[in-house]
Design a protein around this motif. Sequence first.
Motif, mmCIF file in Angstrom:
data_model
loop_
_atom_site.group_PDB
_atom_site.id
_atom_site.type_symbol
_atom_site.label_atom_id
_atom_site.label_comp_id
_atom_site.label_asym_id
_atom_site.label_seq_id
_atom_site.Cartn_x
_atom_site.Cartn_y
_atom_site.Cartn_z
ATOM 1 N N GLY A 8 -12.141 7.336 12.237
ATOM 2 C CA GLY A 8 -11.213 7.317 11.470
ATOM 3 C C GLY A 8 -9.782 7.636 12.172
ATOM 4 N N TYR A 9 -10.033 8.154 13.287
ATOM 5 C CA TYR A 9 -8.612 8.232 14.264
ATOM 6 C C TYR A 9 -8.117 7.120 14.664
ATOM 7 N N SER A 10 -8.871 6.219 15.037
ATOM 8 C CA SER A 10 -8.334 4.778 15.550
ATOM 9 C C SER A 10 -7.921 4.209 14.214
ATOM 10 N N SER A 11 -8.421 4.302 13.193
ATOM 11 C CA SER A 11 -7.889 3.599 11.867
ATOM 12 C C SER A 11 -6.331 4.040 11.593
ATOM 13 N N ALA A 12 -6.149 5.639 11.735
ATOM 14 C CA ALA A 12 -4.864 5.834 11.361
ATOM 15 C C ALA A 12 -3.989 5.387 12.588
ATOM 16 N N ARG A 13 -4.220 5.372 13.763
ATOM 17 C CA ARG A 13 -3.397 5.006 14.939
ATOM 18 C C ARG A 13 -2.936 3.641 14.881
ATOM 19 N N LEU B 121 0.740 -1.238 -0.019
ATOM 20 C CA LEU B 121 0.054 -0.058 -0.082
ATOM 21 C C LEU B 121 0.976 1.184 0.183
ATOM 22 N N ARG B 122 0.486 2.292 -0.804
ATOM 23 C CA ARG B 122 1.132 3.668 -0.892
ATOM 24 C C ARG B 122 0.280 4.520 -0.175
ATOM 25 N N LEU B 123 -1.008 4.219 -0.197
ATOM 26 C CA LEU B 123 -2.028 5.433 0.260
ATOM 27 C C LEU B 123 -3.036 4.549 0.934
ATOM 28 N N ILE B 124 -3.496 5.137 1.975
ATOM 29 C CA ILE B 124 -4.767 4.579 2.774
ATOM 30 C C ILE B 124 -5.681 6.296 2.945
ATOM 31 N N GLU B 125 -6.564 6.015 2.297
ATOM 32 C CA GLU B 125 -7.821 7.307 2.868
ATOM 33 C C GLU B 125 -8.575 6.824 3.705
ATOM 34 N N VAL B 126 -8.885 7.748 4.637
ATOM 35 C CA VAL B 126 -9.721 7.551 5.610
ATOM 36 C C VAL B 126 -10.678 8.621 5.672
ATOM 37 N N ASN B 127 -12.031 8.037 5.482
ATOM 38 C CA ASN B 127 -13.028 9.226 5.105
ATOM 39 C C ASN B 127 -13.873 9.384 6.426
ATOM 40 N N PHE B 128 -14.344 10.572 6.459
ATOM 41 C CA PHE B 128 -14.876 11.400 7.528
ATOM 42 C C PHE B 128 -16.195 11.928 6.798
ATOM 43 N N PRO B 129 -17.328 10.988 6.915
ATOM 44 C CA PRO B 129 -18.455 11.674 6.396
ATOM 45 C C PRO B 129 -19.199 12.518 7.310
ATOM 46 N N ALA B 130 -18.775 12.806 8.589
ATOM 47 C CA ALA B 130 -19.168 13.739 9.428
ATOM 48 C C ALA B 130 -18.100 13.843 10.252
ATOM 49 N N TRP B 131 -18.017 15.122 10.673
ATOM 50 C CA TRP B 131 -16.829 15.789 11.530
ATOM 51 C C TRP B 131 -16.903 14.958 13.110
ATOM 52 N N THR B 132 -18.234 14.538 13.012
ATOM 53 C CA THR B 132 -18.615 14.197 14.462
ATOM 54 C C THR B 132 -18.278 12.615 14.629
ATOM 55 N N ASP B 133 -17.672 11.924 13.649
ATOM 56 C CA ASP B 133 -17.530 10.629 13.503
ATOM 57 C C ASP B 133 -15.834 10.463 13.648
ATOM 58 N N GLY B 134 -15.572 10.157 14.918
ATOM 59 C CA GLY B 134 -14.280 9.868 15.060
ATOM 60 C C GLY B 134 -13.428 8.650 14.881
#
Length: 142
Positions: free
Chosen positions: A66-71, A51-64
């Motif tokens: 994605g933070y855990s995915s990156a971590r 993998l070279r790129l992982i996009e993490v989608n935030f459909p709403a700023w209140t949905d957190g």
Amino acid sequence: MSDVQFRFRDDEPVSDPAVTVGSFADQTNATAVRVEPGDDARELLPHLDRLRLIEVNFPAWTDGRGYSSARVLREAGFTGEIRAVGDVVIDMLSHLKRCGFDAYAPEKPLNPADAQAAFDRWADVYQATADGRQPIWAKRYG
């Protein structure tokens, strides 16, 4: 897809189209994947080397979620680009960077001066995270 507005990497930007986590396993040539809320980023761990790129989608700023995915990805050793996409707002930027995001593609462009202020907001931090800054307790006690 939104354009990348902020990127904190020296390598060439990845422009490969991102596939879903569900279809990634069936596409042996895919180098970019998009993690949606509810996807388990741990499914990607055996494939981080391709993998070279992982996009993490935030459909709403209140949905957190994605933070855990990156971590999870950074703690597993992923060194490629992790890009926050979607409803990315100023208040999220410093926290996203701390979790390991290094590129940002908000659906609505952010004011560059406000964004820089958000990235620079806290010089000292309390927790060790993916951005490499030393926590304040480690500065004091080594």
